[in-house]
Each structure stands twice: as structure tokens, then as C-alpha cells.
Design an enzyme around this catalytic site. Sequence first.
Site: not given
Length: 814
Positions: A362, A553-554, A559, A661, A665
Site C-alpha cells: 500500500h 481524507k487523512r 496529500k 479510493t 467515491k
Amino acid sequence: MTAHDPSHATTVAALKSEVQRRLTYTIGKDNASASPRDWFVATALAARDRLVESWLASTKRNYVEDRRRVYYLSLEFLVGRILIDTLTNLGLTAAMRDALAELGVDLEKLREVEPDAALGNGGLGRLAACFMDSMATLDIAAMGYGIRYDHGLFRQTIKDGWQHEYPEDWLSFGNAWQFPRPEITYDVGFGGHVESARLADGMLAHVWVPAETIVAVAYDTPVVGWRGRHVNTLRLWSARAPDPLRLDAFNQGDHVGALTEQVRAEAISKVLYPSDATPAGQELRLRQEYFFAAASLQDLVRRHMKQSGDIRKLADKVAIQLNDTHPAIGVAELMRLLVDVHGVDWTEAWRITQATFSYTNHTLLPEALETWPVWLMEKLLPRHMQIIYLINAMHLDGLRAQGVSDANVLAAVSLIDEHHGRAVRMGHLAFLGSHKVNGVSALHSELVKETVFRDFHRLYPDRIVNKTNGVTFRRWLLEANPALSGLLAETIGPAVFDDPTKLVELERFADDEAFQHRFMAAKRANKDRLAATIFDSVAVRVDPAALFDVQIKRIHEYKRQLLNVLEAVALYLDIVAQPARDFPPRVKIFAGKAAASYHQAKLIIKLANDVAQVVNADPAARGLLKIVFLPNYNVSLAEKIIPAADLSEQISTAGMEASGTGNMKFALNGALTIGTLDGANVEIRERVGDDNIFIFGLTAQQVEESRARGIDARETIATSPRLAAALDAIARGMFSPDDKHRYAQLVDTLTYYDHFLVTKDFDSYCAAQRRVDARWRDTKAWTRAAILNTARVAWFSSDRTIREYAEEIWKVEA
Ligand SMILES: *Cc1c(COP(=O)(O)O)cnc(C)c1O
């Protein structure tokens, strides 16, 4: 089923009496005194009753047909709420709603009463939950194995803009979905020593004599697939001491000391991700990993032996998927069970092990690749350390025999990292112990071959494959977005929920004005609802007609929430400076948790909140930009936000997001993506088409080259006046008047050590945002693109992903 359907009326009547019976006889309350929680539990139990027979039948069929089984080992399952999911899969949502209404209870209110099962941090744990749903839907005989944490992911509150963490307490009112199995227990050993004895044939036998034993107790949760046809089991382990207390100590008056063993044992399943900032925390984490891997392997070997009686046939009947390296110690444990307990010779045991396991990688981040100090492994798992040494010796001997002599290559593929105080490389162990290793998006899988497993890939070129992630459309479309699901059912038929590839039929309606209108009306209803949630949560009024621009998100530097915040600052400065210019109103919505020990991420949360406070209160911003940070991001909050999003922010530094992911969505729910060519964004773009996604920024290749040239950003900043102004505003304390230097260091880091290339991508990102504005002004063009996003992302169903695992890795029929 409709309300006029006589079978609907029968179902409603039956459910009504089933809920009523549960309320009376299980909860022990009457309708007048029942609280919403009591009604929730009664409803959950009535729903659960409806799937038990199918569950027992599925379990029986797996035995009778001697089906090949899949075991999904994951330290995380980020399930979320279960009630609506269960009702949806059983096709009982409408009937239950009506049954409850007759009892004077609102199903929507009960939905909110259920606590999230938050046994995971983010994407990895949510993937495991989506996979459980898809495996049940595809009628695969599968079982998920994990830990039943007493406390899942922490509850986040925001105070004065700062994140605070509180223990999460999902079990405090019991758990209606679980079946405790106090009779299913296994001993898991730790520490001690290894005894060896010479057998009659001259071979050495090894017996591990642990110093300490912990008992693993099973708790089962049924996982029902679409249309209730097949039900699998999620089996979570809870830790317990063999004796509840030391009676001698207790009777001598040491009432606390008498419980120390129990406390020490139960610590293993106490919390998700204990902080590993201390040696004790690190040790606890390794204990968790071995605890659940060992209990799961004993359980599945027992089941296999009961069924087939021949341990040598294990790989014929069993596939074990390792979700990341957390359960990788299972490779050594299975070798121990085969060789030490079942007397299989080493070579055959290794063949069986490799044929049984497969491993999902991952992350490429070196700091996220697990290693365990050899000394700790020797202390906690002495026999496993011996086994790992032997696996390694045979592996390296084998390579030398094949002519591999380069000492650097041998050191790189060794299971032991000799450079950092000797540590076991769990990724290497997982790779070697598996017949297939997969990345989670096309780009990520290629990078796995070129980076973390570069040398392994040269030696074993067929082992690494790609399985691009997916999400379950049941939860993320049907349940989360009833407005859009209803429209889809009416427009292209309800069969789309059995076969999402039918979504392409929507393409015909992309330019249909009436359909566009309805599509946007559904979006608007979701935005109205979210606007109300935002007001309730953070007391900010937002205009539902504005563009809802979402990054949830985290919180992590890679990110790049910081890039988004910087752009917001630049936009704010523009709005204030250019009162005559026409800016389309935007609401920037953030949510996400930062790891408790991740100071930089927590500072980014504070910055987002500080900027929000100034921007939202400034009349000069004229309401054209609002910023909100919604606390306590979890699955249930995601289900409310995603259907209401217009724009999906997927802006990680290229090469660093394995798949994502969340991106899937959003696209499914008709949001347009602004994103880098990273993770599955690449594949989303291939499917939705270049015109229906806003791509910007460096590619993974360019990121690498750029970093090689240096991460000093002064030159970049000098060439971008808007970036310079935004950084300057932050550094000068425009958003932190109470502490003008709060962000001095953060801005310094961006200026001199911009590892995540926020500054390099800034102008390109802003330009993409202006393209977003232009499209948004053209409502028809925007709506068309939104419809095409929904129409073209059927491939990202986790059913497709699981079909690929089933066919290429597990060799089971879906
Ligand atoms: C989908 C999901 C994630 C993963 O989001 P990414 O944007 O892919 O990182 C994390 N947390 C929750 C609650 C989710 O539903």
C-alpha cells in the site's frame, strides 16, 4: 417493492412485530420508555435475525461443497455503520422504514444513533471493508480476520482550531451486530525459549516454549452481500489473560496487582494504533500483529484439518491475503505450524506457504515500510526469528546458486536490514512468502517494481501484479445518495445496482436538458442537507448554490491539504483586491484526522481553521469564499459529504498516493476531480476523459527529477507573485494575529525544504482552479461533465477488483 405491493405490506407487518418482539424481550422495555438507542438495537437485531439463516446456509454450503476459501488478514476494518447497509443488501430498507413509522419511529433518526465501527485509520481499512462487501456479493467463501479493538480510531474535536483526540467508545452500549464466540479461543505465546531435540531420523525438531500466553477470543460479525444471497464472516479477536486475576495476590490485599496480567493481556486489543513513540508502544504494536496473525492461522488451519485432514493440501484449499505488511509475521508463523507442529519438511512447508499467501503493498514511503528490530523479535518471538533467519539463508543461498553475486543486490533483498541496527524487513518477508504481490493502482504497481521491490522484481519478474482498488457502490451510491440512486433507477433501470457497467447508459442523457435538470436537483438536495450539517457542526452558513469544493481524507503532507489552503489564501487576496472581478462563489470543505504525534499535520489543521476564521468573517470577501473544517471525519461523515460535492480534490504529490479510493467515491457521485496524475486518478482520467477532469502538476517522473535538482523553493516562489503573496500573508501572521509567528517555521519549510513540491505545483494548480471556475459558470457544460463522471466509473466497483483478485491471485470462482 412498492408501498402498494401486498408482499410489501406483509413484510412491513412482519418486521413490525419482529422489532417489537426484540424491544420487549431482548431490551426489556416498552414503547413508552424506549430510547432511540433501544429502538436502534431492537431494529438492528431484527435486521440481523433476517440474515442469520442465510449466514448459516452459506457457512454450511462452504463445508458441504468443500469450497476453496479466502482469508483476508487486515489489522484494520473501517466498516462504518451497519444498519442501513444490512437493510439495503437484504432489500428491506423501505419495509423497515414503514414498519418503524407504524411504531412511531423514524428510521433516519435511528441511522444516526449507530456508532461507526471505526477499526481503521483511512483508505487501507476502508478498502478491507469494501472488499468484505464485494466478497459476500460475489459469493466467495471468505472470512476477514482482524482485531476487535475496544477503542477504534480516536474521536477528533477542534478547539480554537487545534485538533484534540479523545478515546472512541463504540462498544459502550454493546454491539448488536456481533456474535461473541467464547468457545472459540486460541493460545498465543510470547517470549520464552526454543528447545531442540534430535529425532530418530537424525533431524532436529524445535519446540517453542513461550514464557507468556495470551488467549484470543473470537467475535463474529456476519457480512451480507448484495441481495442477501451470500453471507460471510468478519472474525475479530479480543485478547484475554488465561486467568482473570491472581487470586493469591488478591487475597493478600494487592487488589490492583492481582489484575496486572489481565491488564497487560487486554492491552493488545485495547486500541487501534497505539502510539509507537515509546519502546513499550512499539512492542505492543508487534504483539498486536503477531496476536491476530497467530490466532487467525490457528483458526484456519484447524478448519482446514477438520475439513480435509491433510495439512499438505492447505494451499489447494486456502488463499490468504495479507493487507499490507501488518500480518506478514504470519509467513513465519505458518512455517512454524507446518514444520514444528505438523512435521512437514522445510522445503515442502515453504512451497505450501508461498502458494497460500499473497500480499498487497500500500505504500512506497520508506518510513512506512515496517521493520522490527532483531532484538525485539528475538525477545518476543524467538522461534520466528530463527525461522526468518533460515528463510533468509536459503533465499540468499538460492540466489548465489543462480549466479547472483553482487553484494549490494544480496544486501538489498536480504530479510535483514544490516544498516539500521539490524531489523527484519516485513515487506521483504511478505514478498518472499507470497506467490503474488500486488500494487493498488496501475501507476503504483509500476512504481513498486521500480522502487521498493526493484531488486526483487528483477529476480522474480512474474510476482508483482496490479489490482486497482475499488469501492462498493452499495454503500457509496445506493445508501449514501438516495436522490441520485432513485434517479438512476428511474432513468436506466434498477438493474444498474446488480451490474454497474449499465451506468454507461447514462451517457445518452448527458446532454438531455430535462435529465440534466434532475441530476442537478439531486445534487442540490444533497448540498442543502450538507449545508444544514455544516451549520449544525461549525455554525457557518454556506450557500448551497455555491461550488462545493471538497478535500476530505487523512491529513498528511503528501496529500497536500497545504496546497489547497495556499490557493484559498491566494484566492481570498484576489477577491479582496479585485472587487470588480467576477468570482463564482465557492465553499471549501475540509475534513480529516492527523495522527496524534504528527505535529506538522496538526499545524495544517490549525492553519485551515485560522484561514477559515479570517476569510469567513471578512465582509470584503463578500461571501464569495467560505472555508469550513468539519471535525471527526469518519465513514458516516464521508457518506454525507461526498454526495454533495461538486469538486473533488485529489492533489497529492505525484507518485505518493498509492491509489486513493475517495477519488472513486466522488466521481461516482458526479463530482469533477481536480487532481494530479497520481494513484488511480490516472485511471479515472482514462475513463472519464480528459475533458471531464482537471489535471495539473508534475508527473511522478517529473517529481523525481525535480527533487533530484533540489527542494529549495526560493526560485520558484520568486517567479510566482501570487504564491509569494500568500506565503507572505501567512508568515506575517495575517491569519494568526494572536501568535504572529505560528506559521513562520511552516513557511520556512515550504521555502527551503519543499519535499512535497507544493510550491512547484502551485501555479499549475491555480490555473486548473480557474478552469474549474470557467466550467462551473457554464452550468450545462458542468452538468454534462458531472453526468459523464457517474456514467464512466463503473470499473471502480470493488466487485471488479475482487473478481480480479479471485481470478488471478486466489484462484477461486466469483
Ligand atoms: C474512502 C475513505 C478514505 C480514503 O480516502 P482517500 O481520499 O482515498 O485517502 C479514508 N477515510 C474514510 C472514512 C473513507 O471513507
